[in-house]
Write an enzyme that holds these catalytic residues in place. Structure first.
Site, mmCIF file in Angstrom:
data_model
loop_
_atom_site.group_PDB
_atom_site.id
_atom_site.type_symbol
_atom_site.label_atom_id
_atom_site.label_comp_id
_atom_site.label_asym_id
_atom_site.label_seq_id
_atom_site.Cartn_x
_atom_site.Cartn_y
_atom_site.Cartn_z
ATOM 1 N N CYS A 95 74.990 38.497 11.354
ATOM 2 C CA CYS A 95 74.112 36.821 10.689
ATOM 3 C C CYS A 95 73.599 36.823 9.794
ATOM 4 O O CYS A 95 73.313 36.420 9.021
ATOM 5 C CB CYS A 95 74.587 35.838 12.162
ATOM 6 S SG CYS A 95 73.643 36.310 13.021
ATOM 7 N N HIS B 35 70.256 30.090 10.673
ATOM 8 C CA HIS B 35 69.007 31.822 10.847
ATOM 9 C C HIS B 35 68.267 31.014 9.928
ATOM 10 O O HIS B 35 68.278 31.059 8.472
ATOM 11 C CB HIS B 35 70.176 32.700 11.118
ATOM 12 C CG HIS B 35 70.445 32.904 11.983
ATOM 13 N ND1 HIS B 35 70.716 31.840 13.361
ATOM 14 C CD2 HIS B 35 71.107 33.895 12.393
ATOM 15 C CE1 HIS B 35 71.544 32.773 13.977
ATOM 16 N NE2 HIS B 35 71.878 34.192 13.924
#
Lengths: 351, 351, 351, 351
Positions: free
Chosen positions: B149, B241
């Site tokens: 990710c 993120h």
């Protein structure tokens, strides 16, 4: 030895509250007067303050009447020493006025930090910078500042590593909301969020780090030739700035050597056993997921918040990676300033 | 053209749920079967799942009976394509078995990413890596992975800058809890805290970044000669993120040039107008405190979560600093995998 | 039919932003002018606002110049209708002045709610209270208010149960921080905390509930003879007020009967298919741990935030327990006010 | 007097950790053995535990080897007293076996609480219930339980008010995540959210409150004739259950009388000056927005977490409203159990 009577400027904010908490029962200093903004003037401290930093407002200041933050008022109160937790904007003039009028001012404010003859003192790191006060053009008084909150942990961790030839420093911070003060960060902004910006913070880290680690040359400091790259963010944490640090050295480094240097590091405050000096300025945590703000801010009953915690040390070639955790309102603010005053007293420039 | 019948492995976890959400109404694929752990086997999906990723479980899977995650079961179901959201530990064998049995497997799992002939495909970044599947020793089927990710956002931002001569990358991540899965992070651990460690994450960023940006040489990839330094932390954020990035270039860079490269960047998915392809892979935010996970994860109704947001661009000498924000469970997981399948279909290797 | 030109008072706050979001593309109204505090006056809205309520500031107001919030200014702008999102303190005079000057004012503010001839209108609950405006002593204009945010969900849930003989209501609220406005709750106060107090909130719930459910008698309302007991707390949630409700009835109640009444409840806005009217004002969730603010605030793409979610229904003797969730800034603020204007237009008192 | 050697069952969980923290330096008891699940068996405690409840694992248990949680093992270790922090499911059998074999068991578990001859003891509230142990059919040993965490604060606050004729109790809880144990609440579920459900909690509050406040009649307890209505919710708070309480009395009540009763309340543990007994079981906070979990859980250095904090007292007719705050893992768990053991020792049934 008689205790020095202290006046705390900006006593109702978070840093002001920490000054009170620390000085309420201090062997060298006693709280003589408190100032705050006009809104609070004339009120009893215990009734006016929104106390956030420990269980209770110390008894000694409960009924102390808050004074106006102005030079004339403070001079009339005639303290032996001044601690300043003022916002930068209003600190500049009044701190200079008080020093000029003969008072020693220990300031947590950024206003005068980069003035050439004002030391940003961290006694474990640059004790000789205290000498700068002799060159200040401020009458019989002087100004001693401590660093910005995130810078304090950084330079403490760097100091023992300097002998390895530190060339470059890359830091990303995870800063707690208490660093922004009482109403600095709105809950709507930070709940479940990260804000990748703190006003002036990155420039402060760059400038202050180079000055603190710099070399004093009579009345000024030649900045350390270290390349500093800083990125700052606010996270939903109450207290404790976490910092991800990468240090480029002159030569390959080994973890063992680094840990040895960090763990054996002490400075003059330790030698002098000053009240606010931690037994060890740096502690290396060896668990694989530490330090964490919520769990490691204090190491236990003897830890006043002056110890910087380090962890996740990783070496590759000339680079060292680590995370460090510093108590932003203690080692990065009020505690730093009180340690500076203790150090100044030990050095005979405060009496 | 008939829709390809898809089987989703690990359909009850967060990434599995996103696969379902995306494929529930997709022009190329239709959900044929769902698998999960033995505990869920035999139950209707809508009753068994703890649905977290959108308002409602899509109608089409409400009453679909969950199958066991085992190769025999999947082969008996005979899908046209397999999407894998399995935990790494159990993914390795079953993905290889299914590919060997002739199935195309698009996997979000780390198990095979670093296998020499398995591409970590991001079609805007390394479209030619899809060719690696010809060299896989897996019968008629193949495995295509997407990146970790946090790596996904990073390499997308780096791709258009490669022409400036990227030498070194220093990244610190602020990762959301959804990246750890349904019960990955306990509330006791993360409320008001930051955890400066995520298992294997830093090594994944280093290895995957170099592989994705590397040069394909027939059946393998020569890693890009970029020095990558990664530090990863978990923050109390649900999705998204955030990454603090420092890039060292060959030569001095200017903000204008960087912004131009970033904003004009498009790739084959855009040229092919694939369903999951955002109109622009990268968007530069010009406010001084962005991107923020809570506010910028989606740019509006047309943004499926595949656009990486960049902000706080700062240049000094050969260095570029920025913060970037990537939707970890979409661009960094399920969405990435579906885009890869769309791309494979457009390239004629999926039918 | 020509759209009515609307002026939004207090357009930069959270509720003002929701007014803009809702009215930016509304079939009956169009945004003609925006006002805010002197600090914002003269600036373009898109540059001045700290937009928090959706992805982007709507195009239509991006360059609209913010006006000063004063009666003369608004009258000179000559709108057809006024929506007020002002703080209570400054709303009282200006709303009365605008109404007296002939304007219909739809206000989210508490200033005039308890005035005897001002309706607190929730068209599903007390549509006939709109008649009160005929008795207002305010020239050709009038003031229609909507209820306090936590009251709105409560009275909607109570309305269909009134036929069971509601005698007493005991409510404890878990209120989101957005209810306190842009900078209402400091992160230092609410991170990891609950604050068991919200200024005036409990008195508002008591007074408004009795008035809304009361009986209109020509130009005033006889309060409903229900005993209301309210306790209010702030929790670290962004949007959505959750409320724990206990209702004492005249006679024993059964869950089946209660669910039937709640789920079949509709009102005039549904019959009139007004744009802001949800298809069902109340939805009962049957899972054992719902409604939850983060998961249930919206039921899906068709849910504008006007539906109140109910769950955990429990009956014992004459008592009914439930939790309810209301979108505080939509059904409890801007959306409520727009629905009131739509209803007034349908009733022929707005043209 | 020789210290009694204690065995702690379930020593690695949150409550087990608090037992250790409290007993590590206790005048009556010393830690002899620790048990946990098979996974931990054979490991040194300090290396195995994920310590969360204070700065450091106490030295005394650092190298203590964890035993298996089984009756034979415990009996072989031959302790003088057993403290149980086991999950309810596995506690039932082993606690009965240990008592039957002659051991006094002080349990925080729910397993035996509602057994007719097992006391739910809170020595300030129902000291005579300790007598029930004479009627237990468990050989020479016995089981004494403490209440569920949220019940403990409630019955302490009710005890001094009973003389006003308490008829009915309506409570809504705001419960901290630590009450759910080490991994009880996932961060994905609770960040920015409230969950209006806790398994069995409402039934526990109802049943335990009536039993604790009930009248002992030889070997059993006649439940108090109080109508109890409970609604429970989990909030994103680490420690400290806040409760919104409404009490219906026989007659009109005055705030002054209520405050007097609450503040003057003491019980046998205070008279006996037991180590865990707070000087006052109840403290009334007079600020208008307290108690708050983050700020009021501890009153200062002398507060071990056994004091219940009350605030926002409001009277209307026969009803009293208040908010109360109880330290869920201390007064509501480990501390309660240790106080019970101290009390049993003072009463001569432990030696």
């Amino acid at each position: 030895m008689k205790k020095l009577r202290a006046c705390i400027l900006g006593a109702t904010g978070i840093v002001g509250q920490h000054f009170i908490r620390i000085l309420a029962d201090h062997p060298f200093f006693e709280i003589e007067a408190l100032t705050a903004s006009p809104r609070s003037q004339g009120h009893e401290y215990g009734r006016q303050v929104d106390w956030l930093v420990s269980e209770r407002v110390p008894e000694i200041v409960q009924e102390m009447v808050i004074q106006d933050t102005c030079a004339d008022t403070v001079l009339r109160l005639d303290p032996d020493i001044v601690f300043s937790a003022l916002p930068s904007g209003i600190a500049s003039d009044i701190e200079a006025q008080l020093a000029t009028a003969g008072l020693p001012v220990f300031s947590n404010t950024g206003a005068h930090r980069m003035d050439s003859s004002v030391p940003i003192l961290i006694p474990e790191v640059n004790p000789d910078h205290l000498e700068l006060i002799k060159y200040q053009d401020l009458g019989d008084g002087y100004i001693v500042t401590n660093s910005n909150c995130s810078t304090s942990g950084l330079v403490l961790a760097l100091r023992p590593l300097m002998e390895l030839g530190v060339r470059k420093l890359t830091v990303t911070t995870f800063q707690a909301v208490s660093g922004a003060g009482r109403r600095g960060v709105s809950s709507l902004d930070i709940l479940g969020n990260v804000i990748p910006f703190i006003t002036n913070e990155e420039a402060k880290i760059v400038g202050e780090t180079k000055k603190i680690l710099g070399t004093r040359s009579t009345g000024e400091v030649i900045p350390a030739p270290i390349d500093v790259n800083a990125s700052c963010a606010r996270v939903p944490v109450l207290d404790g700035h976490l910092e991800s640090v990468v240090i480029d050295m002159d030569e390959p480094v080994s973890i063992d050597r680094v840990v040895e240097l960090l763990e054996n590091f002490t400075g003059e405050p330790q030698a002098l056993t000053l009240p606010m000096a931690p037994s060890r300025p740096l502690v290396v945590l060896h668990e694989n997921d530490r330090p964490q703000p919520k769990r490691d801010l204090s190491l236990g009953s003897g830890d006043l918040g002056m110890t910087v915690k380090l962890g996740r040390l990783r070496c590759q070639g000339n680079q060292l990676n680590m995370f460090l955790l510093v108590h932003n309102t203690i080692r990065g603010a009020a505690g730093a300033s009180v340690l500076n005053a203790e150090f100044a007293r030990a050095k005979g420039v405060l009496a």
